[in-house]
Design a protein around this motif. Structure first.
Motif, mmCIF file in Angstrom:
data_model
loop_
_atom_site.group_PDB
_atom_site.id
_atom_site.type_symbol
_atom_site.label_atom_id
_atom_site.label_comp_id
_atom_site.label_asym_id
_atom_site.label_seq_id
_atom_site.Cartn_x
_atom_site.Cartn_y
_atom_site.Cartn_z
ATOM 1 N N LEU A 52 0.825 -1.206 0.000
ATOM 2 C CA LEU A 52 0.000 0.000 0.000
ATOM 3 C C LEU A 52 0.861 1.258 0.000
ATOM 4 C CD1 LEU A 52 -2.624 -1.108 2.669
ATOM 5 C CD2 LEU A 52 -2.852 -1.215 0.177
ATOM 6 N N GLU A 53 2.107 1.142 0.425
ATOM 7 C CA GLU A 53 3.030 2.268 0.436
ATOM 8 C C GLU A 53 3.692 2.472 -0.927
ATOM 9 O OE1 GLU A 53 5.810 1.627 3.607
ATOM 10 O OE2 GLU A 53 4.252 0.932 4.977
ATOM 11 N N ILE A 54 3.435 1.531 -1.854
ATOM 12 C CA ILE A 54 4.130 1.545 -3.147
ATOM 13 C C ILE A 54 3.165 1.681 -4.313
ATOM 14 C CG2 ILE A 54 5.651 0.192 -4.650
ATOM 15 C CD1 ILE A 54 6.603 -1.236 -2.042
ATOM 16 N N VAL A 55 2.054 0.926 -4.275
ATOM 17 C CA VAL A 55 1.144 0.805 -5.419
ATOM 18 C C VAL A 55 0.071 1.896 -5.386
ATOM 19 C CG1 VAL A 55 -0.484 -0.720 -6.590
ATOM 20 C CG2 VAL A 55 1.546 -1.686 -5.493
ATOM 21 N N GLN A 56 -0.070 2.599 -6.493
ATOM 22 C CA GLN A 56 -1.156 3.581 -6.622
ATOM 23 C C GLN A 56 -2.437 2.857 -7.017
ATOM 24 O OE1 GLN A 56 -0.882 6.412 -5.515
ATOM 25 N NE2 GLN A 56 1.070 7.409 -6.039
ATOM 26 N N PRO A 57 -3.618 3.379 -6.635
ATOM 27 C CA PRO A 57 -3.825 4.655 -5.937
ATOM 28 C C PRO A 57 -3.729 4.553 -4.418
ATOM 29 C CG PRO A 57 -5.939 3.683 -6.434
ATOM 30 C CD PRO A 57 -4.901 2.729 -7.004
ATOM 31 N N HIS A 58 -3.382 3.350 -3.920
ATOM 32 C CA HIS A 58 -3.377 3.147 -2.471
ATOM 33 C C HIS A 58 -2.328 4.017 -1.773
ATOM 34 C CE1 HIS A 58 -6.030 -0.177 -3.342
ATOM 35 N NE2 HIS A 58 -5.140 -0.626 -4.213
ATOM 36 N N ARG A 59 -1.179 4.177 -2.388
ATOM 37 C CA ARG A 59 -0.132 5.006 -1.789
ATOM 38 C C ARG A 59 -0.643 6.413 -1.519
ATOM 39 N NH1 ARG A 59 5.804 6.315 -4.519
ATOM 40 N NH2 ARG A 59 6.505 7.762 -2.894
ATOM 41 N N ARG A 60 -1.393 6.944 -2.470
ATOM 42 C CA ARG A 60 -1.922 8.303 -2.336
ATOM 43 C C ARG A 60 -2.980 8.387 -1.237
ATOM 44 N NH1 ARG A 60 -2.715 8.691 -7.276
ATOM 45 N NH2 ARG A 60 -4.909 8.099 -7.398
ATOM 46 N N ARG A 61 -3.698 7.294 -1.019
ATOM 47 C CA ARG A 61 -4.823 7.306 -0.072
ATOM 48 C C ARG A 61 -4.449 6.816 1.322
ATOM 49 N NH1 ARG A 61 -8.914 3.974 -4.079
ATOM 50 N NH2 ARG A 61 -9.244 5.616 -5.646
ATOM 51 N N GLU B 147 -6.802 7.289 4.636
ATOM 52 C CA GLU B 147 -7.707 6.153 4.831
ATOM 53 C C GLU B 147 -7.028 5.037 5.617
ATOM 54 O OE1 GLU B 147 -9.494 4.912 1.133
ATOM 55 O OE2 GLU B 147 -9.536 6.971 0.358
ATOM 56 N N TYR B 148 -6.111 5.420 6.481
ATOM 57 C CA TYR B 148 -5.256 4.439 7.157
ATOM 58 C C TYR B 148 -6.057 3.399 7.931
ATOM 59 C CZ TYR B 148 -1.396 2.505 9.837
ATOM 60 O OH TYR B 148 -0.481 1.645 10.389
ATOM 61 N N GLU B 149 -7.044 3.827 8.678
ATOM 62 C CA GLU B 149 -7.796 2.890 9.515
ATOM 63 C C GLU B 149 -8.549 1.857 8.675
ATOM 64 O OE1 GLU B 149 -7.480 2.510 12.706
ATOM 65 O OE2 GLU B 149 -6.047 4.174 12.706
ATOM 66 N N SER B 150 -9.074 2.269 7.543
ATOM 67 C CA SER B 150 -9.784 1.312 6.691
ATOM 68 C C SER B 150 -8.808 0.309 6.083
ATOM 69 C CB SER B 150 -10.562 2.044 5.588
ATOM 70 O OG SER B 150 -9.693 2.681 4.678
ATOM 71 N N LEU C 209 -2.196 -9.823 -1.602
ATOM 72 C CA LEU C 209 -3.597 -9.535 -1.913
ATOM 73 C C LEU C 209 -4.102 -8.214 -1.341
ATOM 74 C CD1 LEU C 209 -5.039 -13.102 -1.259
ATOM 75 C CD2 LEU C 209 -4.798 -11.984 -3.476
ATOM 76 N N ILE C 210 -3.298 -7.523 -0.536
ATOM 77 C CA ILE C 210 -3.788 -6.366 0.203
ATOM 78 C C ILE C 210 -4.260 -5.239 -0.715
ATOM 79 C CG2 ILE C 210 -1.483 -5.342 0.419
ATOM 80 C CD1 ILE C 210 -4.324 -5.220 3.042
ATOM 81 N N HIS C 211 -3.684 -5.135 -1.910
ATOM 82 C CA HIS C 211 -4.077 -4.046 -2.818
ATOM 83 C C HIS C 211 -5.110 -4.494 -3.845
ATOM 84 C CE1 HIS C 211 -0.813 -6.169 -4.816
ATOM 85 N NE2 HIS C 211 -1.062 -5.552 -5.947
#
Length: 262
Positions: A101-110, A114-117, A156-158
């Motif tokens: 999540l720290e690397i792959v967009q769009p998750h990195r941006r969010r 949206e950390y808790e989710s 699978l997290i992303h």
């Protein structure tokens, strides 16, 4: 070709045109949502196929497409898990799972907003694979099987549309390996992603896959496509069924012939 993952007439030589020819004339298509397994003699190019499908390397000839687009670099819709979980020892299990999540967009941006989710998503995956309550443990506090469960969660997290598995259970004992087959079976049923599994374990291939692709000896190409039509969800007792073992023996025969022809 009409698959979600298409490899069409691939030729790849390591070291350039005069180097070691790894693949020659390899063509295969994996449908969206399908669980495919790839088996074959050692050194036939199975792992090379994985690198092509994820865009880590490019062929000298032929085309690779994923989700209808020609692959010209790393594929963002793919998650990957290998035989060695490669957990970062200074991060907790939860933090290891969340690393993509720290690397792959769009998750990195969010991630920050949206950390808790995202934490909830990671904890849900850990619960699905039987690691509820282990998020705050470090890798050295987990068994090999537990680390591999966490490794699957990290892949699978992303929410990848494509999951690439390169001998992910090969280093585990037989009982743990069968447990993780069932975990993988259930994850695939719940999430519906497309899977390509590279394995030397023919029982594993037949238990998990909708279709098994058999490769020739190097230079590798697909020589057999074996449909596996046992109903899902498949119980582990299926591995003792006569029809199941007939398929395993047929696959073993094809691989033996491929080795003899090398």
């Amino acid at each position: 070709m009409t698959g979600f993952v298409d490899l069409n007439n691939i030729r790849l030589a390591y070291g350039g045109g005069d180097g070691t020819l790894a693949l020659d004339g390899l063509t295969m298509a994996v449908k969206k949502g399908e669980f495919a397994a790839v088996v074959g003699p050692s050194g036939c190019g199975k792992s090379t196929l994985m690198k092509l499908a994820t865009g880590l390397i490019r062929p000298q000839a032929g085309t690779v497409e994923v989700a209808g687009k020609e692959v010209d670099g790393p594929v963002s819709v793919a998650g990957m898990a290998f035989q060695n979980p490669s957990m970062l020892p200074w991060r907790t299990t939860l933090k290891n799972v969340m690393l993509p999540l720290e690397i792959v967009q769009p998750h990195r941006r969010r991630l920050k907003s949206e950390y808790e989710s995202y934490v909830a998503r990671a904890e849900n995956l850990l619960e699905i694979v039987g690691l509820k309550g282990f998020g705050d443990k470090f890798p050295w506090q987990l068994s090999g099987g537990m680390q591999q469960r966490a490794n699957l969660c990290r892949a699978l997290i992303h929410d990848p549309a494509l999951l690439m598995l390169d001998e992910p259970f090969g280093a585990l004992d037989a009982f743990t390996r069968e447990e993780l087959w069932q975990v993988m079976r259930d994850l695939h049923a719940e999430k519906g992603f497309t899977v390509i599994l590279v394995t030397h374990d023919l029982r594993e291939a037949v238990f998990l896959a909708d279709r098994v692709f058999v490769m020739s000896a190097r230079p590798g190409r697909i020589i057999v496509e074996q449909e596996v039509d046992f109903p899902r969800p498949r119980p582990i007792d299926l591995t003792y069924d006569g029809g199941f073992n007939d398929i395993v023996h047929d696959l073993r025969g094809h691989i033996a012939e491929a080795r003899a022809a090398a």
